[in-house]
Design a protein around this motif. Structure first.
Motif, PDB file in Angstrom:
ATOM      1  N   HIS A   1      13.309  10.034   9.226  1.00  0.00           N
ATOM      2  CA  HIS A   1      13.422   9.911   7.667  1.00  0.00           C
ATOM      3  C   HIS A   1      13.355  11.144   7.074  1.00  0.00           C
ATOM      4  N   PRO A   2      14.284  11.455   6.198  1.00  0.00           N
ATOM      5  CA  PRO A   2      14.268  12.886   5.625  1.00  0.00           C
ATOM      6  C   PRO A   2      13.058  13.278   4.811  1.00  0.00           C
ATOM      7  N   ARG A   3      12.309  12.282   4.437  1.00  0.00           N
ATOM      8  CA  ARG A   3      11.141  12.786   3.636  1.00  0.00           C
ATOM      9  C   ARG A   3       9.648  13.083   4.575  1.00  0.00           C
ATOM     10  N   LEU A   4      10.034  12.756   5.865  1.00  0.00           N
ATOM     11  CA  LEU A   4       8.788  12.946   6.615  1.00  0.00           C
ATOM     12  C   LEU A   4       8.003  14.179   6.381  1.00  0.00           C
ATOM     13  N   SER A   5       8.790  15.381   6.455  1.00  0.00           N
ATOM     14  CA  SER A   5       7.959  16.660   6.281  1.00  0.00           C
ATOM     15  C   SER A   5       7.335  16.775   5.036  1.00  0.00           C
ATOM     16  N   CYS A   6       7.749  16.462   4.002  1.00  0.00           N
ATOM     17  CA  CYS A   6       7.116  16.484   2.618  1.00  0.00           C
ATOM     18  C   CYS A   6       6.035  15.420   2.658  1.00  0.00           C
ATOM     19  N   ILE A   7       6.048  14.523   3.253  1.00  0.00           N
ATOM     20  CA  ILE A   7       4.810  13.424   3.335  1.00  0.00           C
ATOM     21  C   ILE A   7       3.809  14.116   4.171  1.00  0.00           C
ATOM     22  N   LEU A   8       3.703  14.682   5.375  1.00  0.00           N
ATOM     23  CA  LEU A   8       2.967  15.254   5.932  1.00  0.00           C
ATOM     24  C   LEU A   8       2.396  16.355   4.964  1.00  0.00           C
TER      25      LEU A   8
ATOM     26  N   ASP B   1      -4.131   0.902  -1.763  1.00  0.00           N
ATOM     27  CA  ASP B   1      -3.291   0.999  -2.976  1.00  0.00           C
ATOM     28  C   ASP B   1      -2.058   0.127  -2.619  1.00  0.00           C
ATOM     29  N   LEU B   2      -2.419  -0.925  -3.755  1.00  0.00           N
ATOM     30  CA  LEU B   2      -1.371  -2.229  -3.491  1.00  0.00           C
ATOM     31  C   LEU B   2      -0.205  -2.184  -4.426  1.00  0.00           C
ATOM     32  N   GLN B   3      -0.128  -1.082  -5.113  1.00  0.00           N
ATOM     33  CA  GLN B   3       1.212  -0.896  -5.822  1.00  0.00           C
ATOM     34  C   GLN B   3       2.492  -0.877  -4.936  1.00  0.00           C
ATOM     35  N   ALA B   4       3.423  -1.845  -5.275  1.00  0.00           N
ATOM     36  CA  ALA B   4       4.622  -1.845  -4.442  1.00  0.00           C
ATOM     37  C   ALA B   4       5.434  -0.594  -4.930  1.00  0.00           C
ATOM     38  N   TYR B   5       6.045  -0.496  -3.621  1.00  0.00           N
ATOM     39  CA  TYR B   5       6.977   0.920  -3.527  1.00  0.00           C
ATOM     40  C   TYR B   5       8.186   0.523  -2.819  1.00  0.00           C
ATOM     41  N   ASP B   6       9.589   0.779  -3.896  1.00  0.00           N
ATOM     42  CA  ASP B   6      10.856   0.372  -3.378  1.00  0.00           C
ATOM     43  C   ASP B   6      11.251   1.654  -2.762  1.00  0.00           C
ATOM     44  N   ASP B   7      11.718   1.543  -1.499  1.00  0.00           N
ATOM     45  CA  ASP B   7      12.217   2.711  -0.887  1.00  0.00           C
ATOM     46  C   ASP B   7      13.187   3.689  -1.346  1.00  0.00           C
ATOM     47  N   ASP B   8      13.782   3.061  -2.598  1.00  0.00           N
ATOM     48  CA  ASP B   8      14.904   4.066  -3.193  1.00  0.00           C
ATOM     49  C   ASP B   8      14.349   5.120  -4.304  1.00  0.00           C
ATOM     50  N   ASP B   9      12.753   4.740  -4.660  1.00  0.00           N
ATOM     51  CA  ASP B   9      12.271   5.527  -5.674  1.00  0.00           C
ATOM     52  C   ASP B   9      11.437   6.594  -4.916  1.00  0.00           C
ATOM     53  N   ASP B  10      11.041   7.529  -5.943  1.00  0.00           N
ATOM     54  CA  ASP B  10      10.109   8.506  -5.452  1.00  0.00           C
ATOM     55  C   ASP B  10       8.659   7.860  -5.549  1.00  0.00           C
ATOM     56  N   ARG B  11       8.071   8.126  -4.097  1.00  0.00           N
ATOM     57  CA  ARG B  11       6.677   7.212  -4.265  1.00  0.00           C
ATOM     58  C   ARG B  11       5.606   7.728  -5.070  1.00  0.00           C
ATOM     59  N   PRO B  12       5.178   6.967  -6.055  1.00  0.00           N
ATOM     60  CA  PRO B  12       3.884   7.385  -6.725  1.00  0.00           C
ATOM     61  C   PRO B  12       2.958   7.710  -5.866  1.00  0.00           C
ATOM     62  N   THR B  13       2.010   8.780  -6.243  1.00  0.00           N
ATOM     63  CA  THR B  13       0.960   9.470  -5.511  1.00  0.00           C
ATOM     64  C   THR B  13      -0.195   9.627  -6.488  1.00  0.00           C
ATOM     65  N   ARG B  14      -1.471   9.123  -5.947  1.00  0.00           N
ATOM     66  CA  ARG B  14      -2.407   9.372  -6.880  1.00  0.00           C
ATOM     67  C   ARG B  14      -3.361  10.347  -5.907  1.00  0.00           C
ATOM     68  N   ASP B  15      -4.342  10.871  -6.781  1.00  0.00           N
ATOM     69  CA  ASP B  15      -5.407  11.665  -6.109  1.00  0.00           C
ATOM     70  C   ASP B  15      -6.500  11.127  -6.147  1.00  0.00           C
ATOM     71  N   ILE B  16      -7.523  11.035  -4.883  1.00  0.00           N
ATOM     72  CA  ILE B  16      -8.850  10.290  -4.877  1.00  0.00           C
ATOM     73  C   ILE B  16      -9.625  11.320  -5.184  1.00  0.00           C
ATOM     74  N   ASN B  17     -10.408  11.361  -5.949  1.00  0.00           N
ATOM     75  CA  ASN B  17     -11.706  12.115  -6.134  1.00  0.00           C
ATOM     76  C   ASN B  17     -13.171  11.548  -5.537  1.00  0.00           C
TER      77      ASN B  17
ATOM     78  N   LEU C   1      -2.727   4.170   6.794  1.00  0.00           N
ATOM     79  CA  LEU C   1      -1.947   3.077   7.169  1.00  0.00           C
ATOM     80  C   LEU C   1      -0.940   3.047   6.240  1.00  0.00           C
ATOM     81  N   THR C   2       0.460   3.317   6.734  1.00  0.00           N
ATOM     82  CA  THR C   2       1.698   3.402   6.131  1.00  0.00           C
ATOM     83  C   THR C   2       2.618   3.305   6.921  1.00  0.00           C
ATOM     84  N   ALA C   3       3.986   3.470   5.969  1.00  0.00           N
ATOM     85  CA  ALA C   3       5.308   3.554   6.623  1.00  0.00           C
ATOM     86  C   ALA C   3       6.144   4.432   5.736  1.00  0.00           C
ATOM     87  N   LEU C   4       7.290   4.738   6.212  1.00  0.00           N
ATOM     88  CA  LEU C   4       8.274   5.733   5.713  1.00  0.00           C
ATOM     89  C   LEU C   4       9.016   4.916   4.540  1.00  0.00           C
ATOM     90  N   GLY C   5       9.282   3.658   4.757  1.00  0.00           N
ATOM     91  CA  GLY C   5      10.036   2.909   3.987  1.00  0.00           C
ATOM     92  C   GLY C   5       9.140   2.257   2.895  1.00  0.00           C
TER      93      GLY C   5
END
Ligand SMILES: *[C@@H]1O[C@H](CO)[C@@H](O)[C@H](O)[C@H]1NC(C)=O
Ligand SMILES: *[C@@H]1O[C@H](CO)[C@@H](O)[C@H](O)[C@H]1NC(C)=O
Ligand SMILES: *[C@@H]1O[C@H](CO)[C@@H](O)[C@H](O)[C@H]1NC(C)=O
Ligand SMILES: *[C@@H]1O[C@H](CO)[C@@H](O)[C@H](O)[C@H]1NC(C)=O
Ligand SMILES: *[C@@H]1O[C@H](CO)[C@@H](O)[C@H](O)[C@H]1NC(C)=O
Ligand SMILES: *[C@@H]1O[C@H](CO)[C@@H](O)[C@H](O)[C@H]1NC(C)=O
Ligand SMILES: *[C@@H]1O[C@H](CO)[C@@H](O)[C@H](O)[C@H]1NC(C)=O
Ligand SMILES: *[C@@H]1O[C@H](CO)[C@@H](O)[C@H](O)[C@H]1NC(C)=O
Ligand SMILES: *[C@@H]1O[C@H](CO)[C@@H](O)[C@H](O)[C@H]1NC(C)=O
Ligand SMILES: *[C@@H]1O[C@H](CO)[C@@H](O)[C@H](O)[C@H]1NC(C)=O
Length: 509
Positions: free
Chosen positions: A4-11, A415-431, A447-451
């Motif tokens: 997946h092209p987004r792998l490196s930015c995800i890590l 985080d149960l917010q649904a995420y559609d593969d075509d969008d930018d994935r919303p990210t939240r910071d946990i304090n 626990l995750t997946a790239l899709g």
């Protein structure tokens, strides 16, 4: 797993330094250092599976073990340090007979085929399935619909004989399946909880009277009501009808299917409000009744994400996240154990054990990953209790804290917010704040997946996958991250993306 092209930015986004982060966006989670009042004790043996009778040979094997299943199951016992619980049963078992002379594992009369209610005869190879798994405790459902007591006794004897440690591998015997569906089907239309309580008690008594290896009386799991059970089929009514007149009741069980045909993953499974309200209305009174009658433990003996709901509700990242939320919420309700139902070619099982021509290939499904996450939440230490934490105004972010011997040891965040593969994935910071002065490090697994949340490929837990190609053993890199703790918070901000779950474990020296 596809690349997946987004792998490196995800890590890279796993942990980012404070200065790059919008402080206002962080979700604050401050778990109490000690188990609060109302924290519920968690059974070390909470995790379980249920296997539909007609699929048992596919999952376990007959003469030879199904090694794929065997390896998958050992994942759980090695993480929790106790046997994984397996209930063998369901509608097919309830309509079965055992014939020790039969050399096929199962036969049925195809001229009277009636789906799961078809009369089926199990032979000796079916019983041999019980010899393959170590580190398992069984609840053995015996057929009751056709009321052949001597045959049920014969079946129990044969199954116990096949188990590696015989009666020590037996947790309970469950008499019948879903008796709330018997009226007008397997019994006359006026069949009542009182009729059931009487029949059940005399069946249990005769089993004890004939099977000398069953020492004591409390050997039986009762009720096993179908989802959804309606009055008069309530736990309270069956206790009031004196089902426990002779003290045979060990546990009370009910069945649960969260969704059904046509339901959406986002609205029904990835919806904490829905999980909580559905479970409260279905089970809170039943749990109370069960506990108030001799403190009898309440279990969910058969569970699926959705009945006839389609494969995506069972085999997806979103389904895995539901599994985590459902299981941790069950613990907070005081439910002792849940058995996730398995059946060949069903939509919701954690894995398909064999490849079926014109059916599904042998494979591990999304739900499995929810269960391994929960196995790591339980861990080996013991004397665990759990409490739900405040969502800090974010209904899609669900945190739970775990305590060993009353001391904070882990936090799960879903985080149960649904995420559609075509969008930018919303990210939240946990304090994560307020950790005790003595805590110097935490370990974070994801626990995750790239899709997106509906993806059926590439789900991972802390970097690991379990696949058919790996014969059911874990493969892949260890992607847990260890962070230092300063001033009560991890150094660097922990981020969670839409459709993910994190397990933050406190590392004590
Ligand atoms: C984390 O929460 C603490 C306590 O409320 C607060 O002092 C701190 O500023 C917060 N940090 C971030 C990055 O939000
Ligand atoms: C699968 O695992 C089992 C049990 O660990 C082992 O006996 C068997 O050889 C393995 N098979 C393959 C094909 O790797
Ligand atoms: C199958 O069921 C039909 C209808 O009850 C019966 O007539 C037939 O004898 C049965 N066959 C076997 C092999 O039991
Ligand atoms: C199943 O067996 C029971 C008795 O054992 C019999 O009464 C019933 O008719 C059978 N059902 C079918 C569909 O053959
Ligand atoms: C009950 O099971 C026994 C064997 O365990 C068998 O001999 C008998 O025929 C069965 N009875 C009925 C009514 O099917
Ligand atoms: C229905 O079955 C129950 C026993 O299961 C029996 O007590 C009752 O008399 C039966 N009722 C009718 C109307 O046949
Ligand atoms: C043993 O089982 C038979 C049915 O097969 C039953 O009639 C008998 O009452 C049972 N014996 C005892 C001592 O419970
Ligand atoms: C979540 O479930 C609740 C309760 O069933 C329902 O009212 C709400 O509309 C659901 N949310 C979504 C986004 O479907
Ligand atoms: C269950 O019991 C708890 C207290 O133990 C009580 O607060 C709750 O109202 C009861 N719920 C039901 C549905 O009986
Ligand atoms: C289990 O933990 C509780 C605190 O949650 C503690 O009071 C109790 O002594 C512990 N029991 C054992 C056997 O360690």
């Amino acid at each position: 797993m596809r690349t997946h092209p987004r792998l490196s930015c995800i890590l890279l986004s796993l942990v980012v330094p404070y200065q790059n982060v919008l402080v206002a966006a962080a979700i604050r989670i401050s778990p109490p250092a000690s188990a609060p009042d109302g924290a519920k004790s968690v059974s070390q043996g909470f995790l379980g599976f249920g296997i539909e009778g007609r699929s048992f040979a596919d999952y376990a094997g007959t003469e030879n073990a199904n090694e794929f299943s065997k390896n998958l199951l050992s994942t759980f016992s090695s993480k929790t340090g106790v046997p994984v619980h397996i209930r063998v049963g369901g509608t097919t078992t309830d309509h079965s007979k055992f014939d020790p002379a039969q050399t096929n594992q199962a036969t049925k009369n195809t001229t009277t085929e009636n789906g799961l209610r078809t009369n089926i005869t199990f032979g000796t190879p079916w019983v041999e399935g019980f010899k393959h798994w170590d580190n398992v405790l069984y609840t053995l459902q015996v057929p009751f619909a056709r009321k052949n007591l001597s045959n049920a006794i014969e079946l129990v004897r044969a199954c116990i004989n096949a188990m590696p440690n015989q009666v020590q591998d037996l947790e309970a015997i469950e008499i019948g399946n879903e008796p709330n569906l018997y009226p007008g089907a397997d019994r006359n239309a006026s069949y009542s909880p009182a009729n059931y309580a009487r029949e059940w008690d005399s069946f249990a008594g005769a089993m004890l009277g004939n099977i000398s290896r069953l020492n004591g009386k409390e050997w039986f799991q009762a009720m096993a009501f179908a989802w959804k059970a309606n009055p008069p089929w309530t736990v309270e009514n069956v206790f009031d009808a004196n089902i426990n007149r002779d003290g045979f009741v060990k546990t009370v069980s009910q069945h649960y299917y969260q969704g059904r045909k046509g339901d959406s993953l986002t609205n029904v499974l990835m919806n904490h409000t829905n999980t909580v309200s559905t479970m409260r209305s279905a089970f809170q009174a039943a749990i109370n009744s069960s506990h108030s009658h001799g403190n009898t433990p309440f279990v969910l003996g058969e569970v699926g994400s959705a009945l006839e709901g389609g494969f995506v509700l069972g085999n997806s990242l979103g389904a895995a996240l539901w599994t985590v939320d459902f299981m941790l919420h069950s613990m907070t309700m005081g439910i002792k154990r849940v058995s996730m139902q398995l059946g060949t070619n069903f939509d919701f099982p954690s894995w398909q054990p064999i490849t079926v021509a014109n059916g599904r290939p042998a494979a591990v499904h999304g739900n499995f990953y929810g269960q391994v996450f929960v196995a790591d939440f339980i861990g080996k230490e013991g004397n665990l209790s759990i409490t739900a934490l405040s969502t800090d105004g974010h209904p899609n972010v669900v945190p739970y804290a775990g305590y060993n011997s009353g001391r904070l040891s882990k936090v799960a965040i879903i985080d149960l917010q649904a995420y559609d593969d075509d969008d930018d994935r919303p990210t939240r910071d946990i304090n994560l704040t307020g950790l005790d002065d003595g805590i110097q490090r935490v370990r974070v697994g994801r626990l995750t997946a790239l899709g997106g949340s509906t993806t059926q490929e590439g789900v991972t837990w802390a970097g690991k996958q379990w696949t058919k190609a790996s014969n059911g053993t874990a493969v892949g890199p260890d992607e847990t991250v260890v962070l230092d703790v300063k001033n009560g918070s991890p150094v660097g901000i922990v981020t969670i993306r839409a459709s993910e779950a994190l397990l933050v474990e406190i590392v004590r020296e």
